[in-house]
Design an enzyme around this catalytic site. Structure first.
Site, short mmCIF file in Angstrom:
data_model
loop_
_atom_site.label_atom_id
_atom_site.label_comp_id
_atom_site.label_asym_id
_atom_site.label_seq_id
_atom_site.Cartn_x
_atom_site.Cartn_y
_atom_site.Cartn_z
N ASP A 14 0.81 -1.23 0.00
CA ASP A 14 0.00 0.00 0.00
C ASP A 14 0.84 1.27 0.00
OD1 ASP A 14 -2.25 -1.62 0.12
OD2 ASP A 14 -2.26 -1.61 2.31
N LYS A 17 1.79 2.15 -5.15
CA LYS A 17 2.29 1.60 -6.42
C LYS A 17 1.34 1.90 -7.58
CE LYS A 17 2.29 -2.38 -4.41
NZ LYS A 17 2.04 -2.01 -3.00
N GLY A 41 -4.59 -4.17 -3.81
CA GLY A 41 -5.58 -3.12 -4.08
C GLY A 41 -4.79 -1.89 -4.45
N HIS A 42 -4.78 -1.54 -5.72
CA HIS A 42 -3.98 -0.42 -6.21
C HIS A 42 -4.91 0.73 -6.61
CE1 HIS A 42 -0.38 -3.24 -7.28
NE2 HIS A 42 -0.72 -3.27 -6.01
P1 GDP Z 1 -0.82 0.42 -3.54
O1 GDP Z 1 -1.42 -0.85 -3.08
O2 GDP Z 1 0.65 0.48 -3.32
O3 GDP Z 1 -1.19 0.80 -4.95
O4 GDP Z 1 -1.44 1.55 -2.60
P2 GDP Z 1 -2.99 1.69 -2.18
O5 GDP Z 1 -3.75 2.20 -3.33
O6 GDP Z 1 -3.48 0.46 -1.51
O7 GDP Z 1 -2.87 2.76 -1.02
C1 GDP Z 1 -2.34 4.02 -1.22
C2 GDP Z 1 -3.41 5.07 -0.84
O8 GDP Z 1 -2.80 6.33 -0.74
C3 GDP Z 1 -4.49 5.22 -1.90
O9 GDP Z 1 -5.68 5.59 -1.26
C4 GDP Z 1 -3.97 6.36 -2.77
O10 GDP Z 1 -5.00 7.07 -3.43
C5 GDP Z 1 -3.33 7.23 -1.72
N1 GDP Z 1 -2.17 8.01 -2.14
C6 GDP Z 1 -1.21 7.69 -3.05
N2 GDP Z 1 -0.25 8.64 -3.06
C7 GDP Z 1 -0.61 9.58 -2.15
C8 GDP Z 1 -0.01 10.78 -1.67
O11 GDP Z 1 1.07 11.18 -2.08
N3 GDP Z 1 -0.70 11.47 -0.71
C9 GDP Z 1 -1.88 11.04 -0.21
N4 GDP Z 1 -2.48 11.78 0.74
N5 GDP Z 1 -2.47 9.90 -0.62
C10 GDP Z 1 -1.83 9.19 -1.57
P1 IMO Z 2 -0.95 -4.10 -2.29
O1 IMO Z 2 -0.51 -4.62 -3.64
C1 IMO Z 2 -0.97 -4.61 2.02
C2 IMO Z 2 -0.99 -8.70 3.54
C3 IMO Z 2 -2.23 -9.16 4.26
C4 IMO Z 2 -1.65 -10.17 5.21
C5 IMO Z 2 -0.52 -10.81 4.40
C6 IMO Z 2 -0.92 -12.10 3.71
O2 IMO Z 2 -2.24 -3.37 -2.31
O3 IMO Z 2 0.16 -3.36 -1.63
P2 IMO Z 2 -2.50 -12.78 1.69
O4 IMO Z 2 -3.87 -12.33 1.31
O5 IMO Z 2 -1.47 -12.47 0.66
O6 IMO Z 2 -2.47 -14.19 2.14
O7 IMO Z 2 -2.13 -11.91 2.98
O8 IMO Z 2 -0.16 -9.86 3.40
N1 IMO Z 2 -1.22 -8.18 2.19
C7 IMO Z 2 -1.17 -6.87 1.88
N2 IMO Z 2 -0.98 -5.79 2.65
N3 IMO Z 2 -1.09 -4.46 0.69
C8 IMO Z 2 -1.25 -5.53 -0.11
O9 IMO Z 2 -1.24 -5.45 -1.46
C9 IMO Z 2 -1.33 -6.81 0.48
N4 IMO Z 2 -1.51 -8.07 0.00
C10 IMO Z 2 -1.42 -8.89 1.04
O10 IMO Z 2 -2.86 -8.11 4.92
O11 IMO Z 2 -1.05 -9.50 6.30
MG MG Z 3 -2.94 -1.53 -1.80
#
Ligand code: GDP
Ligand code: IMO
Ligand code: MG
Length: 422
Positions: A14, A17, A41-42
């Site tokens: 998270d 990416k 979840g991106h």
């Molecule tokens: P990912 O899994 O690495 O793609 O990240 P996620 O989407 O799960 O979580 C990142 C969260 O931070 C999302 O809600 C994005 O919209 C938000 N986000 C990304 N970059 C920034 C930033 O620079 N500032 C803030 N406030 N939010 C951001």
């Molecule tokens: P993105 O791509 C954050 C965590 C789960 C759990 C562990 C194992 O959005 O960064 P799994 O479902 O793979 O068996 O879970 O890994 N986990 C993540 N945490 N971001 C993710 O993906 C994750 N994918 C799995 O919360 O601790």
């Molecule tokens: Mg994510």
């Protein structure tokens, strides 16, 4: 011959990416996922709208960009059907722009059940899995027992499925898990498998390697380095290699073809699910980070655990993947804290170290912090480094010295526009 560039999360997932892969996509003709599955979840934000992608690569909203789901990914037909319908409604051309590797393994309904059953059985020691069936599917892949997407197209798909299903149900039964209706699960599974037949399937290792002759490819990682199956905080990890090495076997690319490795980290740290987290804050400051950063899971909605930036873990991740381009996310969230802290080393059982210990779970790890003066200015409207406040720049300066490399991109908000390139 071009090289393949890679975007990776350097923490516990998270990191942002999705935003960065989408931001970088105009430079690339192909975006490819190489590991993980719908546990990811991106989030992408543009034109005032947020989109969350789970299995589909983050280039899908760019017309003319090819998106590949590589052999290293695990695909749930039911989940990806819903995801495809969602992105098609948002205007993406999935039929043309998405290609599945035939060798990607399939998440069966019983894999999801096994995930739930095994987490239930673990009680307080549970991993905190997203329950998307990731672990059981990779287990079957390694155990030479899995089904691959290419099998959907074969005449004896149902027969192959039935054998595995029986084995799984015996195990689910043994673990005492009963909360499901197999008929409903199987009906939606077979419907989704039929639905997928209209999309493009390929032996994507050939496609990726031949495309490098005249196209630019970006490999998009899921999860983060500290969730890597080998180097993460085992057993509180996911079931794939999330580091740059995963690109080689997840797409069929030789190591010498890897080029730039974009390493993404938050200006602080988060973790969702169970497992060790040395810099976790259990106080008001942690709560403030969660609130300001909207730190709730994009896939499961679970609150994310929050803490200060951990340079011991970050340096480890940079080393493991050979990161040569750094991107710092969510810098805007750190405004309005009186004091900002960074963990520069650990004290493990009384001894100082700058290395991640063998077992983060059982060792007593105390973070050693360096403190910085906070800043009150809002960063979200900044578009140039020169517009950033002095105290923030001092924080960046310290990080660059510690990491021995520049931070090339600073993100100051979720939108594509809120991105500062050095
Ligand atoms: P990912 O899994 O690495 O793609 O990240 P996620 O989407 O799960 O979580 C990142 C969260 O931070 C999302 O809600 C994005 O919209 C938000 N986000 C990304 N970059 C920034 C930033 O620079 N500032 C803030 N406030 N939010 C951001
Ligand atoms: P993105 O791509 C954050 C965590 C789960 C759990 C562990 C194992 O959005 O960064 P799994 O479902 O793979 O068996 O879970 O890994 N986990 C993540 N945490 N971001 C993710 O993906 C994750 N994918 C799995 O919360 O601790
Ligand atoms: Mg994510």
């Amino acid at each position: 011959m071009n090289k393949i560039d890679v975007v990776l999360g350097l923490q516990w997932g998270d990191e942002g990416k999705g935003k960065i892969a989408d931001f970088l996509t105009p430079k690339y003709q192909i975006i490819a996922r190489f590991q993980g599955g719908p546990n990811a979840g991106h989030s992408l934000k543009f034109n005032g709208q947020t989109h969350v992608l789970n299995t589909i690569p983050s280039g899908i909203f760019h017309a003319g960009c090819t998106n590949i789901i590589g052999n290293g990914v695990v695909v749930d037909p039911v989940k990806i059907k819903a995801e495809i319908e969602r992105v098609e409604n948002a205007g993406a051309n999935v039929k043309t722009n998405l290609i599945f590797s035939r060798k990607a393994h399939i998440i069966l309904p019983t894999h999801r059940l096994l995930d739930a059953a095994s987490e239930n059985a673990k009680g307080d020691d549970k991993i905190g899995s997203t329950l998307r069936g990731i672990g059981p599917t990779y287990r079957d892949k390694i155990g030479r027992n899995g089904l691959r997407l290419g099998d959907i197209l074969s005449a004896d798909f149902e027969k192959k499925y039935t054998g595995i299903r029986e084995e799984h149900l015996n195990l689910v039964n043994f673990l005492g898990y009963k909360d499901f209706d197999m008929q409903v699960l199987e009906q939606e599974f077979f419907e989704a498998c039929e639905y997928l037949k209209q999309f493009r399937f390929a032996d994507t290792e050939y496609l990726v390697n031949s495309s490098l002759k005249d196209q630019k490819i970006l490999a998009e990682g899921a999860q983060g380095s500290m969730l890597d199956i080998d180097f993460g905080s085992y057993p509180f990890v996911t079931s794939s290699n999330t580091i740059s090495g995963g690109v080689c076997n997840g797409l069929g690319i030789a190591p010498q073809h890897i080029g730039r490795v974009y390493g993404i980290f938050k200006a602080y740290c988060t973790r969702v699910g169970g497992g060790p987290f040395p810099t976790e804050l259990h106080d008001e400051t942690g709560e403030k980070l969660r609130k300001k950063g909207h730190e709730f899971g994009a896939t499961t909605g679970r609150p994310r655990r929050c803490g200060w930036l951990d340079l011991v873990a970050l340096k480890y991740a940079i080393m493991l993947s050979g990161v040569n381009y750094l991107i710092m996310m969510k810098s805007d969230v750190l405004s309005e804290f009186d004091e900002i802290k960074v963990c520069t080393s650990y004290r493990v059982n009384g001894v100082f170290t700058s290395q991640v210990p063998y077992d983060l779970c059982t060792e007593k790890v105390e973070p050693v912090y360096q403190s910085f003066k906070g800043w009150t200015e809002d960063l979200t409207a900044c578009r140039k480094k020169s517009e950033l406040p002095a105290n923030f720049l001092a924080y960046i300066d310290f990080l660059e010295k510690e990491l021995e490399m520049p931070i090339n991109i600073i993100s100051v908000g979720p939108d594509r526009e809120q991105t500062i390139i050095d």
